[in-house]
Design a protein around this motif. Structure first.
Motif, short mmCIF file in Angstrom:
data_model
loop_
_atom_site.label_atom_id
_atom_site.label_comp_id
_atom_site.label_asym_id
_atom_site.label_seq_id
_atom_site.Cartn_x
_atom_site.Cartn_y
_atom_site.Cartn_z
N TYR A 75 13.94 -54.93 -49.16
CA TYR A 75 15.28 -55.23 -49.52
C TYR A 75 15.48 -55.86 -51.11
CZ TYR A 75 14.78 -55.87 -44.40
OH TYR A 75 14.61 -55.58 -43.17
N TYR A 77 18.95 -51.61 -48.87
CA TYR A 77 17.53 -52.00 -48.46
C TYR A 77 17.01 -50.53 -47.89
CZ TYR A 77 20.21 -51.26 -43.78
OH TYR A 77 20.74 -50.75 -42.88
N ALA A 131 14.81 -49.08 -44.77
CA ALA A 131 14.16 -49.53 -43.48
C ALA A 131 12.71 -48.75 -43.36
CB ALA A 131 15.16 -48.93 -42.43
N GLY A 175 10.68 -53.06 -37.65
CA GLY A 175 12.04 -52.29 -37.77
C GLY A 175 13.18 -53.05 -37.18
N SER A 176 13.15 -54.39 -37.28
CA SER A 176 14.45 -55.14 -36.72
C SER A 176 14.58 -56.27 -37.55
CB SER A 176 14.04 -55.58 -35.50
OG SER A 176 13.32 -56.57 -35.07
N SER A 177 15.66 -57.24 -37.46
CA SER A 177 15.75 -58.17 -37.91
C SER A 177 14.82 -59.27 -37.39
CB SER A 177 17.35 -58.72 -37.82
OG SER A 177 17.71 -58.93 -36.64
N TYR A 178 14.14 -59.06 -36.32
CA TYR A 178 13.23 -60.06 -36.04
C TYR A 178 12.35 -60.40 -36.67
CZ TYR A 178 15.45 -60.37 -31.17
OH TYR A 178 16.21 -60.28 -30.03
N ASN A 179 11.80 -59.58 -37.78
CA ASN A 179 10.62 -59.57 -38.73
C ASN A 179 11.05 -60.64 -39.60
OD1 ASN A 179 10.51 -56.66 -37.51
ND2 ASN A 179 8.63 -57.66 -37.45
N GLU A 180 10.09 -61.80 -39.94
CA GLU A 180 10.30 -62.46 -41.21
C GLU A 180 10.26 -61.61 -42.49
OE1 GLU A 180 6.18 -64.97 -40.65
OE2 GLU A 180 6.86 -64.95 -42.64
N GLN A 181 10.93 -62.11 -43.57
CA GLN A 181 10.81 -61.27 -44.74
C GLN A 181 10.25 -62.20 -45.51
OE1 GLN A 181 14.84 -60.20 -46.09
NE2 GLN A 181 15.26 -59.38 -44.14
N PHE A 197 9.26 -62.85 -49.90
CA PHE A 197 10.14 -62.59 -51.05
C PHE A 197 8.95 -62.39 -52.26
CE2 PHE A 197 14.58 -62.89 -50.09
CZ PHE A 197 14.36 -63.23 -48.58
#
Lengths: 114, 110
Positions: free
Chosen positions: A33, A48, A50, A97-103, A105
């Motif tokens: 991202y 972003y 994916a 592959g989803s927003s459940y995963n922490e990002q 930085f």
């Protein structure tokens, strides 16, 4: 392991100049991202990716282009910089592959456009 | 913009006190995350709560989620000077994206 690295750390451009911000990760993550952070605005998603070979627009894509060079690298290009693009730019990665995963930085690139 | 809002924008407390930050979001979500940002650094993930959960704990952190009110709160107990940072909520709605709020700047005075 370096995690997520960004180059350069600081950059000053004149209006109309172009530049590429680099991001690399050694976490073997699929998703990457680019965000910009402005005072009082929080983080806003620019683009972003994916997975390798795909890119999609975020909330504020105008004036930017991206390239997912390979699984590790995701670059952000400003073709003709404008003062409104003065900001701090963050790259982030996520494993799944989803927003459940922490990002995770990177440390950010502070860009000033004069 | 789909951004949520954190409340308050800034919070100053004494070391040892509890700090509570609130977050509101606009659309239906499947998870909500909280991140911390020290000055001049990137964000660091703190905790994730799923939409079917109401409360979650991690060390000195307690997060609640009320999907009917589209809101979440982050409680930091027994705060320390090292907790001084900005705190952001981020809502996820099933795609790859997270939508970040504008943040709460917490100052813990020794």
């Amino acid at each position: 392991n370096a995690g997520v690295t960004q180059t350069p750390k600081f950059q000053v451009l004149k209006t109309g100049q172009s530049m590429t911000l680099q991001c690399a990760q050694d976490m073997n993550h699929n998703s990457m991202y680019w965000y910009r952070q402005d005072p009082g605005m929080g983080l806003r998603l620019i683009y972003y990716s994916a997975s390798e070979g795909t890119t999609d627009k975020g909330e504020v894509p105008n004036g930017y282009n991206v390239s997912r060079l390979n699984k590790r690298e995701f670059s952000l290009r400003l073709e003709s910089a404008a003062p409104s693009q003065t900001s701090v730019y963050f790259c982030a990665t996520a494993g799944g592959g989803s927003s459940y995963n922490e990002q995770f930085f990177g440390p950010g690139t502070r860009l000033t456009v004069l | 913009s789909q951004q949520g809002e954190e409340d308050p924008q800034a919070l100053s407390i004494q070391e040892g006190e509890n700090a509570t930050m609130n977050c509101s979001y606009k659309t239906s979500i499947n998870n909500l995350q909280w991140y911390r940002q020290n000055s001049g650094r990137g964000l660091v993930h703190l905790i994730l709560i799923r939409s079917n959960e109401r409360e979650k704990h991690s060390g000195r952190l307690r997060v609640t989620l009320d999907t009917s009110k589209k809101g979440s709160s982050l409680l930091i107990t027994a705060s320390r000077a090292a907790d001084t940072a900005s705190y952001f909520c981020a809502s996820g709605a099933g795609s790859y994206q997270l939508t970040f709020g504008k943040g709460t700047k917490l100052s813990v005075i020794p």
